[in-house]
Motif scaffolding. Sequence first.
Motif, PDB file in Angstrom:
ATOM      1  N   MET A  11       0.646  -1.363  -0.119  1.00 54.06           N
ATOM      2  CA  MET A  11       0.093   0.106  -0.054  1.00 54.06           C
ATOM      3  C   MET A  11       0.960   1.459  -0.118  1.00 54.06           C
ATOM      4  O   MET A  11       1.851   1.400   0.582  1.00 54.06           O
ATOM      5  CB  MET A  11      -0.839   0.017   1.133  1.00 54.06           C
ATOM      6  CG  MET A  11      -2.124  -0.949   1.309  1.00 54.06           C
ATOM      7  SD  MET A  11      -3.408  -0.718   0.208  1.00 54.06           S
ATOM      8  CE  MET A  11      -4.693  -1.887   0.381  1.00 54.06           C
ATOM      9  N   ASP A  12       0.277   2.118  -0.611  1.00 57.13           N
ATOM     10  CA  ASP A  12       1.093   3.484  -0.817  1.00 57.13           C
ATOM     11  C   ASP A  12       0.097   4.690  -0.597  1.00 57.13           C
ATOM     12  O   ASP A  12      -0.935   4.744  -1.289  1.00 57.13           O
ATOM     13  CB  ASP A  12       1.559   3.623  -2.314  1.00 57.13           C
ATOM     14  CG  ASP A  12       2.361   5.057  -2.525  1.00 57.13           C
ATOM     15  OD1 ASP A  12       2.232   5.982  -1.867  1.00 57.13           O
ATOM     16  OD2 ASP A  12       3.155   5.250  -3.527  1.00 57.13           O
ATOM     17  N   ASP A  13       0.203   5.255   0.501  1.00 56.01           N
ATOM     18  CA  ASP A  13      -0.809   6.169   1.165  1.00 56.01           C
ATOM     19  C   ASP A  13      -1.026   7.371   0.001  1.00 56.01           C
ATOM     20  O   ASP A  13      -1.988   7.926   0.052  1.00 56.01           O
ATOM     21  CB  ASP A  13       0.059   6.861   2.282  1.00 56.01           C
ATOM     22  CG  ASP A  13      -0.327   5.804   3.499  1.00 56.01           C
ATOM     23  OD1 ASP A  13      -1.203   4.969   3.264  1.00 56.01           O
ATOM     24  OD2 ASP A  13       0.274   6.050   4.505  1.00 56.01           O
ATOM     25  N   SER A  14      -0.040   7.596  -0.821  1.00 57.71           N
ATOM     26  CA  SER A  14      -0.434   8.673  -1.963  1.00 57.71           C
ATOM     27  C   SER A  14      -0.920   8.281  -3.121  1.00 57.71           C
ATOM     28  O   SER A  14      -1.282   8.985  -4.096  1.00 57.71           O
ATOM     29  CB  SER A  14       1.006   9.502  -2.090  1.00 57.71           C
ATOM     30  OG  SER A  14       1.939   8.404  -2.822  1.00 57.71           O
ATOM     31  N   CYS A  15      -1.207   7.068  -3.388  1.00 60.01           N
ATOM     32  CA  CYS A  15      -1.685   6.569  -4.484  1.00 60.01           C
ATOM     33  C   CYS A  15      -3.169   6.479  -4.567  1.00 60.01           C
ATOM     34  O   CYS A  15      -3.661   6.062  -3.632  1.00 60.01           O
ATOM     35  CB  CYS A  15      -1.290   4.991  -4.447  1.00 60.01           C
ATOM     36  SG  CYS A  15      -1.754   4.084  -6.093  1.00 60.01           S
ATOM     37  N   PHE A  16      -3.757   6.827  -5.596  1.00 61.28           N
ATOM     38  CA  PHE A  16      -5.032   6.760  -5.854  1.00 61.28           C
ATOM     39  C   PHE A  16      -5.959   5.495  -5.589  1.00 61.28           C
ATOM     40  O   PHE A  16      -6.810   5.451  -4.789  1.00 61.28           O
ATOM     41  CB  PHE A  16      -5.348   7.409  -7.311  1.00 61.28           C
ATOM     42  CG  PHE A  16      -7.069   7.580  -7.709  1.00 61.28           C
ATOM     43  CD1 PHE A  16      -7.820   8.487  -7.106  1.00 61.28           C
ATOM     44  CD2 PHE A  16      -7.704   6.782  -8.532  1.00 61.28           C
ATOM     45  CE1 PHE A  16      -9.035   8.534  -7.639  1.00 61.28           C
ATOM     46  CE2 PHE A  16      -8.936   6.595  -8.849  1.00 61.28           C
ATOM     47  CZ  PHE A  16      -9.602   7.515  -8.279  1.00 61.28           C
ATOM     48  N   PHE A  17      -5.298   4.634  -6.452  1.00 63.04           N
ATOM     49  CA  PHE A  17      -6.066   3.264  -6.265  1.00 63.04           C
ATOM     50  C   PHE A  17      -5.830   2.653  -5.113  1.00 63.04           C
ATOM     51  O   PHE A  17      -6.637   1.755  -4.477  1.00 63.04           O
ATOM     52  CB  PHE A  17      -5.275   2.425  -7.337  1.00 63.04           C
ATOM     53  CG  PHE A  17      -6.052   2.757  -8.828  1.00 63.04           C
ATOM     54  CD1 PHE A  17      -7.559   2.896  -8.736  1.00 63.04           C
ATOM     55  CD2 PHE A  17      -5.491   2.712  -9.811  1.00 63.04           C
ATOM     56  CE1 PHE A  17      -8.221   3.236 -10.236  1.00 63.04           C
ATOM     57  CE2 PHE A  17      -6.165   3.275 -11.094  1.00 63.04           C
ATOM     58  CZ  PHE A  17      -7.542   3.382 -11.168  1.00 63.04           C
ATOM     59  N   CYS A  18      -4.623   2.769  -4.469  1.00 61.93           N
ATOM     60  CA  CYS A  18      -4.551   2.237  -2.868  1.00 61.93           C
ATOM     61  C   CYS A  18      -5.529   2.796  -1.932  1.00 61.93           C
ATOM     62  O   CYS A  18      -6.226   2.085  -1.319  1.00 61.93           O
ATOM     63  CB  CYS A  18      -3.077   2.317  -2.414  1.00 61.93           C
ATOM     64  SG  CYS A  18      -1.827   1.460  -3.183  1.00 61.93           S
ATOM     65  N   GLN A  19      -5.832   4.020  -2.289  1.00 69.26           N
ATOM     66  CA  GLN A  19      -6.639   4.593  -1.583  1.00 69.26           C
ATOM     67  C   GLN A  19      -8.218   4.144  -1.661  1.00 69.26           C
ATOM     68  O   GLN A  19      -8.813   3.844  -0.966  1.00 69.26           O
ATOM     69  CB  GLN A  19      -6.667   6.354  -1.577  1.00 69.26           C
ATOM     70  CG  GLN A  19      -5.387   6.881  -1.021  1.00 69.26           C
ATOM     71  CD  GLN A  19      -5.424   8.246  -1.310  1.00 69.26           C
ATOM     72  OE1 GLN A  19      -6.481   8.921  -1.784  1.00 69.26           O
ATOM     73  NE2 GLN A  19      -4.344   8.949  -1.029  1.00 69.26           N
TER      74      GLN A  19
ATOM     75  N   ARG B 114      -2.514  -5.628  -5.074  1.00 67.21           N
ATOM     76  CA  ARG B 114      -0.991  -5.054  -4.681  1.00 67.21           C
ATOM     77  C   ARG B 114      -0.639  -3.929  -5.534  1.00 67.21           C
ATOM     78  O   ARG B 114      -0.728  -3.899  -6.697  1.00 67.21           O
ATOM     79  CB  ARG B 114      -0.249  -6.155  -5.042  1.00 67.21           C
ATOM     80  CG  ARG B 114       1.290  -5.833  -4.120  1.00 67.21           C
ATOM     81  CD  ARG B 114       2.102  -7.098  -3.805  1.00 67.21           C
ATOM     82  NE  ARG B 114       2.938  -7.526  -4.758  1.00 67.21           N
ATOM     83  CZ  ARG B 114       3.942  -7.182  -5.211  1.00 67.21           C
ATOM     84  NH1 ARG B 114       4.613  -5.998  -4.591  1.00 67.21           N
ATOM     85  NH2 ARG B 114       4.812  -7.590  -5.940  1.00 67.21           N
ATOM     86  N   HIS B 115       0.027  -2.838  -4.803  1.00 64.63           N
ATOM     87  CA  HIS B 115       0.595  -1.646  -5.331  1.00 64.63           C
ATOM     88  C   HIS B 115       1.945  -2.141  -6.037  1.00 64.63           C
ATOM     89  O   HIS B 115       2.904  -2.585  -5.361  1.00 64.63           O
ATOM     90  CB  HIS B 115       1.059  -0.458  -4.268  1.00 64.63           C
ATOM     91  CG  HIS B 115       1.368   0.720  -5.002  1.00 64.63           C
ATOM     92  ND1 HIS B 115       0.727   1.520  -5.462  1.00 64.63           N
ATOM     93  CD2 HIS B 115       2.850   0.883  -5.310  1.00 64.63           C
ATOM     94  CE1 HIS B 115       1.501   2.595  -6.107  1.00 64.63           C
ATOM     95  NE2 HIS B 115       2.787   2.045  -5.967  1.00 64.63           N
ATOM     96  N   ALA B 116       1.989  -1.922  -7.330  1.00 67.60           N
ATOM     97  CA  ALA B 116       3.163  -2.255  -8.154  1.00 67.60           C
ATOM     98  C   ALA B 116       2.747  -1.485  -9.442  1.00 67.60           C
ATOM     99  O   ALA B 116       1.447  -1.241  -9.774  1.00 67.60           O
ATOM    100  CB  ALA B 116       3.459  -3.601  -8.441  1.00 67.60           C
TER     101      ALA B 116
ATOM    102  N   GLY C 213       0.352   5.268 -11.130  1.00 66.04           N
ATOM    103  CA  GLY C 213       1.299   4.063 -11.437  1.00 66.04           C
ATOM    104  C   GLY C 213       0.989   2.942 -10.441  1.00 66.04           C
ATOM    105  O   GLY C 213       1.856   2.759  -9.440  1.00 66.04           O
ATOM    106  N   HIS C 214      -0.260   2.390 -10.714  1.00 64.83           N
ATOM    107  CA  HIS C 214      -0.454   1.325  -9.943  1.00 64.83           C
ATOM    108  C   HIS C 214      -1.407   0.418 -10.777  1.00 64.83           C
ATOM    109  O   HIS C 214      -1.982   0.868 -11.694  1.00 64.83           O
ATOM    110  CB  HIS C 214      -1.443   1.747  -8.715  1.00 64.83           C
ATOM    111  CG  HIS C 214      -2.171   0.763  -7.852  1.00 64.83           C
ATOM    112  ND1 HIS C 214      -2.298   0.744  -6.505  1.00 64.83           N
ATOM    113  CD2 HIS C 214      -2.917  -0.474  -8.264  1.00 64.83           C
ATOM    114  CE1 HIS C 214      -2.777  -0.208  -6.037  1.00 64.83           C
ATOM    115  NE2 HIS C 214      -3.071  -1.411  -7.069  1.00 64.83           N
ATOM    116  N   LEU C 215      -0.844  -0.834 -11.072  1.00 63.63           N
ATOM    117  CA  LEU C 215      -1.251  -1.663 -12.101  1.00 63.63           C
ATOM    118  C   LEU C 215      -2.767  -1.595 -12.247  1.00 63.63           C
ATOM    119  O   LEU C 215      -3.443  -2.165 -11.023  1.00 63.63           O
ATOM    120  CB  LEU C 215      -0.838  -3.046 -11.847  1.00 63.63           C
ATOM    121  CG  LEU C 215       0.625  -3.271 -12.043  1.00 63.63           C
ATOM    122  CD1 LEU C 215       1.154  -4.808 -11.642  1.00 63.63           C
ATOM    123  CD2 LEU C 215       1.034  -3.273 -13.546  1.00 63.63           C
TER     124      LEU C 215
HETATM  125 ZN    ZN Z   1      -1.400   2.007  -5.036  1.00 66.55          ZN
END
Ligand code: ZN
Length: 156
Positions: A1-9, A49-51, A95-97
């Motif tokens: 998880m990446d807190d700044s990532c739109f899709f992770c959120q 998964r964030h990648a 940048g999240h698959l």
């Molecule tokens: Zn992400």
Amino acid sequence: MDDSCFFCQKLRRLAELPADEVVWEFPSSVAFLGPWQYFAGYCILVSRRHATELFQLSVQERREYLEEMNLLAHAIADCFTPRKMNYELLGNQVGHLHWHLFPRRDDDPDKLKPVWLALNRAERDAAEKTRLQAASLPRAEIAARLRAFLQKHLPR
Ligand SMILES: [Zn+2]
């Protein structure tokens, strides 16, 4: 998880999203009904998964993700009989698959071109945006048809 990532959120707040937006929760990815329903059944399949690249996933994760993408594409094609499915894994903006699965229409005046040319026009042209967001069926009905196919065809 990446807190700044739109899709992770977004993946963290699935329960808060409208019922017609989350089409299916697969083991390795989540299918969202996309905004551009001129392409009836258009979905975005986001890796859990964030990648940023497919090669960053393990072999097992990648196989699962690709199988889920394939199954979702099959569902869209079966439900909405496009002239051709378009599969796009870009990630230039987020940048999240995530796969964009665009079922292309036979009556689309731009059917020989990538959808992004029309979507780029829609950013500057409200009428074009409305045209490309308009669905021939209610969004809930589109999601329900996809779910019915997936329910029936998911490996058990
Ligand atoms: Zn992400």
